[in-house]
Design a protein around this motif. Structure first.
Motif, short mmCIF file in Angstrom:
data_model
loop_
_atom_site.label_atom_id
_atom_site.label_comp_id
_atom_site.label_asym_id
_atom_site.label_seq_id
_atom_site.Cartn_x
_atom_site.Cartn_y
_atom_site.Cartn_z
N ARG A 1 -12.61 5.45 -54.57
CA ARG A 1 -12.77 4.25 -54.70
C ARG A 1 -13.80 3.67 -53.64
O ARG A 1 -14.62 2.86 -53.71
N THR B 1 -9.65 -4.55 -51.62
CA THR B 1 -8.60 -4.56 -52.44
C THR B 1 -7.26 -5.01 -51.72
O THR B 1 -7.56 -5.51 -50.59
N GLY C 1 -6.63 3.92 -52.98
CA GLY C 1 -7.89 3.97 -53.40
C GLY C 1 -8.88 4.76 -52.68
O GLY C 1 -9.85 5.14 -53.32
#
Length: 281
Positions: A95, A82, A90
């Motif tokens: 995630r 990311t 996140g």
């Protein structure tokens, strides 16, 4: 009848004990116990942590974390890439399960992330055009010269510049190192503020257009410690990670795994604890 009552009570006690143990496990251990992957969150930050082919986790922090996890018996790994600014959000949104991206332990981050004990101590530096035409060596130089500094959104260097009196209007924030390098090369910023590791990498790949300033010119408080970031509710896993890390950190096996990325004995974190770093950075 008495025996039946005893067995029923015993079974209930065992069930209660099992549920208590389960309640103590954080979500990451729940995932592992269910046979799911340990998800590593990182950005494209060469040589710290970056994706290779098929997002293979490369860089010295990834190599290090893979070694610690292997020491713990966890080899079912999934990389999640990311932007830098998306790492803490996140993690909080589940995630991924831990941040391997080479994140400094800062008091402001300790409010949202549980860090492992430190795995490195590093400096920041500036990238400038070769010859340093603007004469930038410290944060206060930006103030004195009314110059623009470029850095990454969410980088520790934003806080550092503001602390040293650089006006927010003179701080250009971009997604990451590629954009920092482009801004300096194009003259949109007098210098780019990054870690010394990142600065060396950017200069190496600049075709001679960029050089790195002396990190020793910056004040001592800009020395920082690196930790692996976890969710607060995974305290059980963090404790086990720290135990395995204590055995692995600085070992010949560990130093061999990270050597190709420029990490050596000089980067070892010393004796400071995460508790101390959170309180002092």
């Amino acid at each position: 009848m008495l025996r039946s009552t005893f067995l029923t009570t015993l079974a209930a006690g065992i069930a209660l004990g099992a549920s208590t143990v389960a309640a103590l496990a954080g979500p990451l251990m729940d995932r592992i116990n269910a046979g799911e992957t340990v998800r590593l969150g990182f950005a494209n930050e060469v040589p710290w942590a970056y994706p290779g082919e098929n997002n293979a986790p490369l860089g010295f922090v990834n190599a290090y974390v893979l070694g610690v996890l292997h020491e713990m018996g966890h080899d079912n790994i999934e990389p999640v890439v990311t932007d830098w600014g998306g790492l803490i959000p996140g993690l909080q949104a589940s995630r991924f399960d831990l941040i391997t991206g080479g994140m400094y332990i800062l008091g402001s981050r300790c409010e949202n992330v549980t860090f492992s004990e430190p795995m490195a101590k590093v400096s920041d530096a500036f990238i400038v055009k070769t010859g340093n035409p603007e004469g930038i060596s410290t944060y206060t130089d930006f103030v004195a010269k009314n110059a623009t500094m470029v850095t990454g959104a969410g980088f520790n260097t934003v806080e550092a510049a503001l602390k040293e009196g650089v006006p927010e209007a003179q701080i250009m924030q971009v997604p990451g190192p590629t954009e920092i390098l482009a801004a300096v090369k194009a003259g949109r910023a007098a210098a780019g503020a990054v870690t010394f590791f990142t600065a060396q990498e950017l200069a190496k790949n600049s075709g001679g257009e960029i050089e790195v300033t002396d990190p020793g010119a910056l004040p001592d408080w800009t020395q920082n410690w690196v930790g692996i970031g976890f969710r607060d509710e995974d305290a059980d896993f963090v404790a086990a990670f720290n135990e395995a890390q204590a055995k692995y950190l600085g070992s010949p096996e560990m130093l061999a795994a990270v050597a190709e990325y420029g990490y050596d004995e000089k980067v070892l974190p010393g004796e400071e604890s995460t508790e101390w770093v959170c309180a002092n950075r």
